[in-house]
Design a protein around this motif. Sequence first.
Motif, PDB file in Angstrom:
ATOM      1  N   THR A 207      31.621  84.072  -0.414  1.00  0.00           N
ATOM      2  CA  THR A 207      32.270  82.861  -0.935  1.00  0.00           C
ATOM      3  C   THR A 207      32.600  81.842   0.155  1.00  0.00           C
ATOM      4  O   THR A 207      33.159  80.779  -0.149  1.00  0.00           O
ATOM      5  N   VAL A 208      32.277  82.117   1.398  1.00  0.00           N
ATOM      6  CA  VAL A 208      32.533  81.190   2.501  1.00  0.00           C
ATOM      7  C   VAL A 208      31.306  80.314   2.713  1.00  0.00           C
ATOM      8  O   VAL A 208      30.171  80.751   2.503  1.00  0.00           O
ATOM      9  N   VAL A 209      31.522  79.072   3.130  1.00  0.00           N
ATOM     10  CA  VAL A 209      30.411  78.162   3.374  1.00  0.00           C
ATOM     11  C   VAL A 209      29.625  78.612   4.609  1.00  0.00           C
ATOM     12  O   VAL A 209      30.192  78.895   5.668  1.00  0.00           O
ATOM     13  N   VAL A 210      28.299  78.669   4.455  1.00  0.00           N
ATOM     14  CA  VAL A 210      27.399  79.053   5.545  1.00  0.00           C
ATOM     15  C   VAL A 210      26.523  77.851   5.879  1.00  0.00           C
ATOM     16  O   VAL A 210      25.943  77.223   4.985  1.00  0.00           O
ATOM     17  N   SER A 211      26.434  77.549   7.162  1.00  0.00           N
ATOM     18  CA  SER A 211      25.622  76.429   7.637  1.00  0.00           C
ATOM     19  C   SER A 211      24.423  76.959   8.410  1.00  0.00           C
ATOM     20  O   SER A 211      24.534  77.933   9.155  1.00  0.00           O
TER      21      SER A 211
ATOM     22  N   VAL B 165      29.323  89.413  10.345  1.00  0.00           N
ATOM     23  CA  VAL B 165      28.034  90.092  10.174  1.00  0.00           C
ATOM     24  C   VAL B 165      26.963  89.197   9.555  1.00  0.00           C
ATOM     25  O   VAL B 165      25.822  89.629   9.391  1.00  0.00           O
ATOM     26  N   CYS B 166      27.309  87.964   9.221  1.00  0.00           N
ATOM     27  CA  CYS B 166      26.321  87.077   8.590  1.00  0.00           C
ATOM     28  C   CYS B 166      25.155  86.801   9.539  1.00  0.00           C
ATOM     29  O   CYS B 166      25.361  86.347  10.674  1.00  0.00           O
ATOM     30  N   PRO B 167      23.909  87.054   9.107  1.00  0.00           N
ATOM     31  CA  PRO B 167      22.751  86.827   9.991  1.00  0.00           C
ATOM     32  C   PRO B 167      22.593  85.380  10.437  1.00  0.00           C
ATOM     33  O   PRO B 167      21.996  85.117  11.485  1.00  0.00           O
ATOM     34  N   TRP B 168      23.129  84.439   9.669  1.00  0.00           N
ATOM     35  CA  TRP B 168      22.986  83.035  10.043  1.00  0.00           C
ATOM     36  C   TRP B 168      23.802  82.690  11.283  1.00  0.00           C
ATOM     37  O   TRP B 168      23.607  81.627  11.875  1.00  0.00           O
ATOM     38  N   ASN B 169      24.676  83.582  11.691  1.00  0.00           N
ATOM     39  CA  ASN B 169      25.440  83.327  12.919  1.00  0.00           C
ATOM     40  C   ASN B 169      24.577  83.389  14.177  1.00  0.00           C
ATOM     41  O   ASN B 169      25.027  83.005  15.258  1.00  0.00           O
ATOM     42  N   LYS B 170      23.345  83.861  14.034  1.00  0.00           N
ATOM     43  CA  LYS B 170      22.466  83.876  15.212  1.00  0.00           C
ATOM     44  C   LYS B 170      22.154  82.462  15.691  1.00  0.00           C
ATOM     45  O   LYS B 170      21.744  82.254  16.833  1.00  0.00           O
ATOM     46  N   PHE B 171      22.365  81.479  14.807  1.00  0.00           N
ATOM     47  CA  PHE B 171      22.163  80.085  15.200  1.00  0.00           C
ATOM     48  C   PHE B 171      23.470  79.426  15.641  1.00  0.00           C
ATOM     49  O   PHE B 171      23.480  78.271  16.062  1.00  0.00           O
ATOM     50  N   ALA B 172      24.566  80.142  15.496  1.00  0.00           N
ATOM     51  CA  ALA B 172      25.878  79.560  15.782  1.00  0.00           C
ATOM     52  C   ALA B 172      26.089  79.368  17.279  1.00  0.00           C
ATOM     53  O   ALA B 172      25.470  80.038  18.112  1.00  0.00           O
ATOM     54  N   GLN B 173      26.984  78.469  17.595  1.00  0.00           N
ATOM     55  CA  GLN B 173      27.370  78.201  18.981  1.00  0.00           C
ATOM     56  C   GLN B 173      28.870  78.413  19.100  1.00  0.00           C
ATOM     57  O   GLN B 173      29.596  78.403  18.115  1.00  0.00           O
ATOM     58  N   ALA B 174      29.316  78.637  20.311  1.00  0.00           N
ATOM     59  CA  ALA B 174      30.758  78.746  20.543  1.00  0.00           C
ATOM     60  C   ALA B 174      31.407  77.389  20.275  1.00  0.00           C
ATOM     61  O   ALA B 174      30.840  76.337  20.584  1.00  0.00           O
TER      62      ALA B 174
END
Length: 377
Positions: free
Chosen positions: A152-156, A243-252
């Motif tokens: 239910t959290v927004v994923v970018s 654990v969201c796989p889309w965090n592999k694109f995330a930055q600090a």
Amino acid sequence: MLKQAFVERARTLGFDTVRVAKPDAIPLAPERLKAWLEAGHHGSMEWMAETAERRADPRTLWPEVRSVILLGLNYGPTDDPLAELAQKDRGYISVYARNRDYHDVIKGKLKEAAGFLASKASSDVKVFVDTAPVMEKPLAEAAGLGWQGKHTVVVSREFGDWLFLGAIFTTAELPADEPERDRCGSCRRCLDICPTNAFPAPYQLDARRCISYLTIEHKGHIPEELRPGIGNRIFGCDDCLAVCPWNKFAQAGREARLVQREDLAALPLKELAQLDDPAFRVRFAGTPVKRTGRDRFIRNVLIAIGNSGDAALADEALRLLDDAAPLVRAMAVWAIGRLLSSEAVARHAAERLEHEDDPDVREEWRRAMASSLEAVT
């Protein structure tokens, strides 16, 4: 172009992503909100039900609104926060709460961005950060900022799910962006990792079982069957986010006031259990943690102590058996029931039950003695 000028201004203020939706962009939201409330999934958050009508449609909140601007600010951590969950003698605080209260940080930026828009477009503006009856997540999806994941959290696509959201309502007519489509696919990582099974189905959250709700919003005793799953989480939970796989694109995150303070990571439970009200207020001044109040916070710390398996921490729970707050005393009883022998539990019960007048604390004593006896038979 007004919109482009605003986006550029918002980015210079520190916002990482900016999108626009029309006020009528979430027609399905009212019915979904109604179903969620009727299922009781909001727990004790009665304000959700009380503001449901205004929450379901931006135009109900402000009839003059013509455009809704959604802004995201990345607060991604530098390391995997879940590694701290293995340190059972230390308390875990959610990543978002490890520095200044994001409401204060973002609201100032929103006001400045909104002032820029108002002056350029000669329009009226209103800013919102989480505390008003605005459905930021459906609006963010409609604006193309991201999509609401199964948790239910927004994923970018650019920033994963480590995003704070803010909204600006304006009477200015701005071109709307295309909505983002759901990109979760068959992934269930966020659902399967939840320690308390707070997701009855994908895209549905039962707050009554959510560790973030239980440790932050819930004012009373946490149900006994959910306490073991809380582990050492003393303020919030990041499991489904991390654990969201889309965090592999995330930055600090780059906003200095939201970068994790080292003194708010992996906090020793022994030290936290010793905080009285003045010390608690000083220790967490300016952070979101402060709003829970000392008693609820120590309730959470005692649950973590009970889950630690560390008999050396039992002394802190024993000391808190005499705390002024029944909420604290009750969880101190639960903690020693988990850490001490049945003989020790019975001895302490005999010393205190005669003088204990709170029914919830007495019930914790009864259950603690019963559980201790079951463990040795």
